[in-house]
Design an enzyme around this catalytic site. Structure first.
Site, PDB file in Angstrom:
ATOM      1  CE  LYS A  96      71.902  27.977 -64.637  1.00  0.00           C
ATOM      2  NZ  LYS A  96      71.495  26.690 -64.384  1.00  0.00           N
TER       3      LYS A  96
ATOM      4  CB  SER B 175      70.119  25.851 -75.129  1.00  0.00           C
ATOM      5  OG  SER B 175      69.098  25.954 -74.212  1.00  0.00           O
TER       6      SER B 175
END
Lengths: 314, 314
Positions: B53, B78
């Site tokens: 990511k 989250s």
């Protein structure tokens, strides 16, 4: 008592480089930030059979004459040395006879059997292990390869620190865990030759502190009823390694079980690699501030990565 | 709807190479023996923030104009994207506003806070997340960076497969897990440009099979009540990634939870590296024989290594 020199490590490396992995050296920015120094981890958890032990076993097996080799090799071990010797023997195409305590973990029995070794089970006492091994050696004529008090094994283990220094360069200190002392002995031989000013520091669980007591009393003290999660460090220090230690090791420090678990978890979480508890002992010593690493370059040998994932301490 | 091309991945790589790790590619002789093919694992578990990511977040943050950048970036997440965006923003010296559900794991909250992000907590519903984010964006003027349906994020994720191919060469197929599809989309763009004959295969948990259903019905199907241990793959497929998938992905296969756990354990035990369940999904597909790897060269993107060590499935 023959003690290997760096020339023997160099000879060993010619053999080991052919059969073993040249393992990577990893660093962690976040652990460096926590400890205030630069740590370089030599990842023997990525070595064949998952531990540095393969280096020594490999050197011992390939140092045999053809005549010796054809009768095979033998040892008693419930751990990484058994798997390492079995694989090294298979690579040379000779027999390995392994005496294992009958209560050894299933995963270790399977690993050793998987490498094609002949396993003889015995009662889980040192006496039973030694007498069973003596019988096996008598019957087969195999050469016994001791897991750490063996000239060629010690020279082989020294190749890990040699690679570390050749890859990274200068260090202020190099840390290794100490159990039987093969890894520590080999590390000290390589380090003091290549970087004479670099300190060699042994890290040991306080619950298995025979090396600490031997080092500071200058008298070999056996391991008695050792208790530690670092199951690779339960054995008594080898006599050869005790000699090397007195000659070339700068300090021995001990650490608590809590620190070992905390250091192990830190390496798992921050570096995303799996190490066995024994490998965490040097970082535990740094976290306990038993070794000063402030603004220093420090090498750490991560000894292995074999453990039962179903029985983690966290 | 803008879809990135390989030119955008190349541009992204110029940025990503400056700030992200060039992660290693690992292999395992024993896993190769088990599956009968040659697997090459691109280790994004070793990436900054522990997941691929960071590549996409980094590209998105550094693609902003100075004017945009000074108002900061925002997202609701989250998971790994929150940490990735927070770190990328810190590297550019701008603010990151992260909306997190109040029931996010403590470890994730700490990680995001540790990178200096402004966290706004909200109720754990998609509606609350979106409305809270809208409010934050309105108040701050920050640019929203969607975790996977964002042009620059997708281009950034494509740099992982680009590095894999540039380092290793030819592949018969490359596998990636699919959740929102940013990694899969980027992987497909790089692979089909650099190796047109190489198959791109998406692996998905059967309990969260919206990509599978979307792909085979050629109609975007949202993820409804997904259930899987692979917590990175719970989200619905991004619309941009769905388009890329129809154009460039050869197959989508689904796997059971048991296979995911078995594959994860195999990688932990044999490779001594820590991966999160989502990363294990492609190997699970191979173990279930949903993907043929016999005598083939197969690339696998290991997406990340973040998980709670206190809650392992074994």
């Amino acid at each position: 008592m023959n003690i290997p020199t760096f020339i023997d490590v160099e000879k060993a490396h010619k053999v080991v480089a052919k059969y073993a992995h040249h393992t990577p050296v990893l660093t962690s920015a976040s652990i460096n930030e926590i400890v205030g120094g630069q740590l370089f981890f030599k990842c023997e958890n990525f070595q064949k059979v998952g531990a540095f032990k393969f280096r020594g076993a490999c050197n011992a097996v390939f140092s045999l004459t053809d005549e010796e080799a054809q009768k095979g090799v033998a040892t008693h071990s419930s751990g990484n040395h058994a798997a390492a010797l079995a694989l090294a023997a298979r690579m040379r195409g000779i027999e390995a006879h392994i005496v294992m305590p009958e209560n050894s973990p299933e995963i270790k029995k399977k690993a050793v059997a998987g490498y094609g070794a002949n396993i003889t089970f015995c009662k889980p006492t040192l006496q039973a292990r030694e007498s069973t091994l003596a019988k096996v050696v008598e019957e087969t004529g195999a050469t016994e390869i001791h897991p750490y008090n063996n000239f060629f094994v010690i020279a082989g283990q020294g190749t890990a620190a040699k690679e570390l220094i050749e890859n990274i360069g200068e260090f202020d200190s190099i840390l290794a865990p100490v159990g039987g002392g093969g890894l520590l002995g080999g590390t000290a031989i390589s380090t003091k030759k290549l970087l004479p000013a670099c300190k060699v520091i042994a890290a040991e669980p306080a619950g298995a502190d025979d090396a600490y007591r031997s080092f500071y009393s200058k008298t070999w003290v056996p391991s008695e009823n050792p208790q530690t999660i670092a199951d690779g460090l339960l054995t008594s220090l080898g006599k050869r390694n005790f000699q090397i230690m007195l000659d070339k090791v700068d300090d021995v420090v001990t650490v608590s079980e809590e620190s070992i678990v905390a250091a192990m978890r830190m390496i798992w979480e921050r570096m995303k690699i799996i190490i066995e508890p024994s490998s965490a002992v040097p970082l535990a010593a740094i976290l306990e501030k038993k070794v000063d690493v402030q603004h220093k370059r420090v090498g750490i040998i991560l000894s292995g990565g074999n453990l039962d994932l179903g029985k983690l301490p966290f």
